[in-house]
Scaffold this active site. Sequence first.
Site, PDB file in Angstrom:
ATOM      1  N   ILE A  63       6.295  53.234  38.383  1.00  0.00           N
ATOM      2  CA  ILE A  63       6.856  53.865  37.201  1.00  0.00           C
ATOM      3  C   ILE A  63       6.454  53.034  35.995  1.00  0.00           C
ATOM      4  CG2 ILE A  63       8.765  55.055  38.332  1.00  0.00           C
ATOM      5  CD1 ILE A  63      10.609  52.811  37.551  1.00  0.00           C
ATOM      6  N   ASP A  64       6.512  53.643  34.846  1.00  0.00           N
ATOM      7  CA  ASP A  64       6.041  53.017  33.624  1.00  0.00           C
ATOM      8  C   ASP A  64       6.871  51.792  33.249  1.00  0.00           C
ATOM      9  OD1 ASP A  64       4.352  53.306  31.123  1.00  0.00           O
ATOM     10  OD2 ASP A  64       6.364  53.366  30.262  1.00  0.00           O
ATOM     11  N   LYS A  65       6.286  50.893  32.504  1.00  0.00           N
ATOM     12  CA  LYS A  65       6.945  49.665  32.064  1.00  0.00           C
ATOM     13  C   LYS A  65       8.317  49.928  31.468  1.00  0.00           C
ATOM     14  CE  LYS A  65       6.619  46.178  28.404  1.00  0.00           C
ATOM     15  NZ  LYS A  65       5.803  45.691  27.260  1.00  0.00           N
ATOM     16  N   ASP A  93      -0.619  52.385  30.395  1.00  0.00           N
ATOM     17  CA  ASP A  93       0.451  51.854  31.223  1.00  0.00           C
ATOM     18  C   ASP A  93       0.410  52.467  32.607  1.00  0.00           C
ATOM     19  OD1 ASP A  93       1.414  50.334  29.183  1.00  0.00           O
ATOM     20  OD2 ASP A  93       2.948  51.764  28.552  1.00  0.00           O
TER      21      ASP A  93
END
Length: 356
Positions: free
Chosen positions: A165-167, A10
Amino acid sequence: MIEELPDDIDNDELDDVEPVGDEAQLYEHFRIVVDKGQEMMRVDKYLFDRLTNASRNRIQKAADAGFVMANGKAVKSSYKVKPLDVITMMMDRPRYENEVIPEDIPLEIVYEDKYLMVVNKPAGLVVHPGHGNYHGTLVNAIAWHMKDNPDYDANDPHVGLVHRIDKDTSGLLVIAKTPDAKTNLGNQFFNKTTKRRYRALVWGNVELDEGTVVGNIGRNPKDRMQMTVLPDDQGKHAVTHYRVLERLGYVTLVECILETGRTHQIRVHMKHIGHILFNDERYGGHEILKGTHFAKYKQFVNNCFDACPRQALHAMTLGFVHPVTGEEMDFTSELPDDMTRLIDKWRGYISNRELE
């Protein structure tokens, strides 16, 4: 230009800024041989009629930069195409395998001017097109929002996302609308002058009221889908500061302050000190890691997992210097509903020990 992540992991927060590269190297993005019966026409109009997702203004700027060619030679936008001319559009970057297509996806815009915008990303929205996620991303949504801006090219890495930023992390992101703004903001991230604070709910009672985690981060050699803390001669230097905000029995609400920005940095560093993020499936936080063996407690935790079905991490504040005005810009995003419900449940648990 922001560093690209491997396809099988990710996207997360990144500070690493790379140079654009050899500006003398050009890549062919479009080629066409003019029909025999073509009447003479300005090359900018000719290309505008044939290129999708390209404005005439953008084509003219490409010509001014020497990127429009006729028979292998750079031409101005006023050049008149002739039958059998070979017209090519060159760029200073390789052609993307998957072009970014504007998609009408709602955006929560916290701030916007002609140089940048700040958005509040919901959990579950992929930030950037990548392996298995070429549509429905934040970048597609930004492309739609900017579709009427002739100077913004969603496929140009010199504009757009400055960090990620991450999912399944919610919170604030800044997007640059111009190359100069992106360079300036990218340098602020690289030089660690931005302000970024996160809220996280982690498993366990964090022993110290505040502390700092220092540990190089790189891919876990035992699991390619994870990152991990590596020896000092491997991975990338990473520093996370934290402080306890609230102790809630078997979990702790903490504030994390990023000094660097590495892939999964907060998730990896908190796991490294023994406090995995609550419901972080990739790192094992979706299991009951602390607490009792009573059935009521297990049901309570499962209800908490349902209330916040992702890692409990929110990019709450973002601060930087405006790349043009020099003004200090500070933004705050309140905790989203799922994390608020989750924290309230644990507060209720603390005041109601009958679950045990």
